[in-house]
Design a protein around this motif. Structure first.
Motif, short mmCIF file in Angstrom:
data_model
loop_
_atom_site.label_atom_id
_atom_site.label_comp_id
_atom_site.label_asym_id
_atom_site.label_seq_id
_atom_site.Cartn_x
_atom_site.Cartn_y
_atom_site.Cartn_z
N UNK A 92 0.63 -1.97 -11.25
CA UNK A 92 0.93 -2.80 -10.09
C UNK A 92 -0.14 -2.58 -9.05
N UNK A 93 -0.76 -3.64 -8.51
CA UNK A 93 -1.76 -3.45 -7.46
C UNK A 93 -1.08 -2.96 -6.17
N UNK A 94 -1.74 -2.02 -5.50
CA UNK A 94 -1.20 -1.44 -4.27
C UNK A 94 -2.21 -1.56 -3.16
N UNK A 95 -1.68 -1.66 -1.94
CA UNK A 95 -2.53 -1.70 -0.75
C UNK A 95 -2.15 -0.49 0.09
N UNK A 96 -3.17 0.25 0.48
CA UNK A 96 -2.94 1.43 1.33
C UNK A 96 -3.62 1.19 2.67
N UNK A 97 -2.88 1.44 3.75
CA UNK A 97 -3.43 1.29 5.09
C UNK A 97 -4.07 2.62 5.51
N UNK A 98 -5.22 2.54 6.11
CA UNK A 98 -5.85 3.79 6.57
C UNK A 98 -5.00 4.45 7.68
N UNK A 99 -5.17 5.72 7.82
CA UNK A 99 -4.40 6.49 8.80
C UNK A 99 -4.72 6.06 10.23
N UNK A 100 -5.91 5.58 10.49
CA UNK A 100 -6.29 5.18 11.85
C UNK A 100 -5.49 3.96 12.30
N UNK A 101 -5.20 3.06 11.38
CA UNK A 101 -4.48 1.85 11.73
C UNK A 101 -2.99 2.14 11.85
N UNK A 102 -2.49 2.90 10.91
CA UNK A 102 -1.06 3.21 10.91
C UNK A 102 -0.84 4.46 11.76
N UNK A 103 -0.01 4.38 12.74
CA UNK A 103 0.30 5.53 13.60
C UNK A 103 1.45 6.31 12.98
N UNK A 104 1.23 6.73 11.77
CA UNK A 104 2.28 7.45 11.07
C UNK A 104 1.65 8.66 10.39
N UNK A 105 2.39 9.75 10.35
CA UNK A 105 1.82 10.92 9.68
C UNK A 105 1.76 10.74 8.17
N UNK A 106 2.57 9.85 7.62
CA UNK A 106 2.58 9.61 6.19
C UNK A 106 1.67 8.42 5.85
N UNK A 107 0.99 8.46 4.72
CA UNK A 107 0.17 7.30 4.34
C UNK A 107 1.07 6.13 3.99
N UNK A 108 0.66 4.96 4.43
CA UNK A 108 1.45 3.75 4.16
C UNK A 108 0.83 3.02 2.98
N UNK A 109 1.63 2.83 1.92
CA UNK A 109 1.22 2.10 0.73
C UNK A 109 2.34 1.15 0.34
N UNK A 110 1.95 -0.01 -0.11
CA UNK A 110 2.95 -0.96 -0.62
C UNK A 110 2.33 -1.77 -1.75
N UNK A 111 3.18 -2.26 -2.61
CA UNK A 111 2.69 -3.02 -3.77
C UNK A 111 2.30 -4.44 -3.35
N UNK A 112 1.27 -4.97 -4.02
CA UNK A 112 0.75 -6.30 -3.67
C UNK A 112 1.04 -7.31 -4.76
N UNK A 113 2.00 -7.05 -5.61
CA UNK A 113 2.34 -8.01 -6.66
C UNK A 113 3.03 -7.32 -7.80
N UNK A 114 3.09 -8.03 -8.93
CA UNK A 114 3.71 -7.50 -10.14
C UNK A 114 2.64 -7.30 -11.20
N UNK A 115 3.04 -6.70 -12.30
CA UNK A 115 2.09 -6.53 -13.40
C UNK A 115 1.85 -7.86 -14.13
N UNK A 116 2.81 -8.76 -14.09
CA UNK A 116 2.66 -10.07 -14.71
C UNK A 116 2.62 -11.12 -13.60
N UNK A 117 1.54 -11.91 -13.60
CA UNK A 117 1.39 -12.95 -12.58
C UNK A 117 1.21 -14.30 -13.27
N UNK A 118 1.96 -15.28 -12.82
CA UNK A 118 1.90 -16.63 -13.39
C UNK A 118 1.65 -17.60 -12.25
N UNK A 119 0.57 -18.36 -12.36
CA UNK A 119 0.23 -19.38 -11.37
C UNK A 119 0.27 -20.74 -12.05
N UNK A 120 1.04 -21.65 -11.49
CA UNK A 120 1.15 -23.01 -12.01
C UNK A 120 0.73 -23.96 -10.91
N UNK A 121 -0.15 -24.91 -11.29
CA UNK A 121 -0.63 -25.88 -10.30
C UNK A 121 -0.66 -27.26 -10.94
#
Length: 191
Positions: free
Chosen positions: A83-112
């Motif tokens: 799963x792709x993850x996005x981590x915010x640098x410590x300077x941006x996040x005013x939190x003692x813990x690193x902030x990470x969250x997932x940016x999608x799923x392992x399977x991606x389907x795009x229909x147009x």
């Protein structure tokens, strides 16, 4: 029988390079109408002209189809190992813990799906259609020209055979007349 053989040979040499006849020739010979029918149905030139007409007609139909809306559908499927993850640098996040969250799923389907309708193309579509229609008319004229040429060749071959039959009859009559004159002359000198 001689007439039948001559007509067959002339037609075979002039209009049927493959030498393939679709049916057997009757005992009384080949008539002009039957010879023309065989030439028109069995000639490679005639078949080529028919194919050119079909190709031109398909081109005209394709050009006409450009006036209609076009529907396009695209499907894109991606399978990721993790799963792709996005981590915010410590300077941006005013939190003692690193902030990470997932940016999608392992399977991606795009229909147009896309629907396009040309409104104005500078008369390009209309011009393409007119050119395709002229191509169809040209192919029709070529087919008719080929048909008329094949009929002319069949007439020439048929009447050429008839003419040679008459020449053969005249030559046979001349031979018989010369033979009878020789006989008369022989009898005249013997008496």
């Amino acid at each position: 029988m001689v007439r039948l053989a001559k007509v067959f040979c002339v037609l075979w040499m002039c209009a049927l390079p493959t030498g393939a006849l679709a049916e057997e020739v009757s005992e009384e010979g080949l008539g002009l109408a039957e010879a023309i029918r065989i030439v028109l149905t069995e000639s490679p030139s005639s078949r080529i002209a028919e194919a050119e007409v079909a190709v031109a007609e398909d081109g005209r139909k394709a050009a006409r189809g450009h006036f209609l809306p076009r529907l396009r559908a695209d499907v894109d499927y991606t399978n990721l190992n993790k799963v792709p993850e996005i981590a915010l640098p410590d300077e941006i996040a005013d939190s003692p813990l690193p902030i990470q969250f997932s940016a999608g799923d392992t399977e991606q389907l795009n229909v147009r799906a896309t629907l396009e309708q040309p409104l104005f193309t500078g008369l390009a579509l209309l011009t393409q259609y007119r050119v395709a229609r002229l191509g169809t008319q040209r192919a029709d004229l070529r087919q008719e020209t080929t048909r008329q040429e094949l009929i002319l060749r069949a007439y020439e071959a048929y009447y050429g055979v008839l003419l040679s039959e008459k020449f053969l009859d005249v030559a046979e009559q001349a031979v018989s007349q010369l033979a009878s004159q020789a006989e008369v002359a022989k009898q005249f000198y013997e008496t």
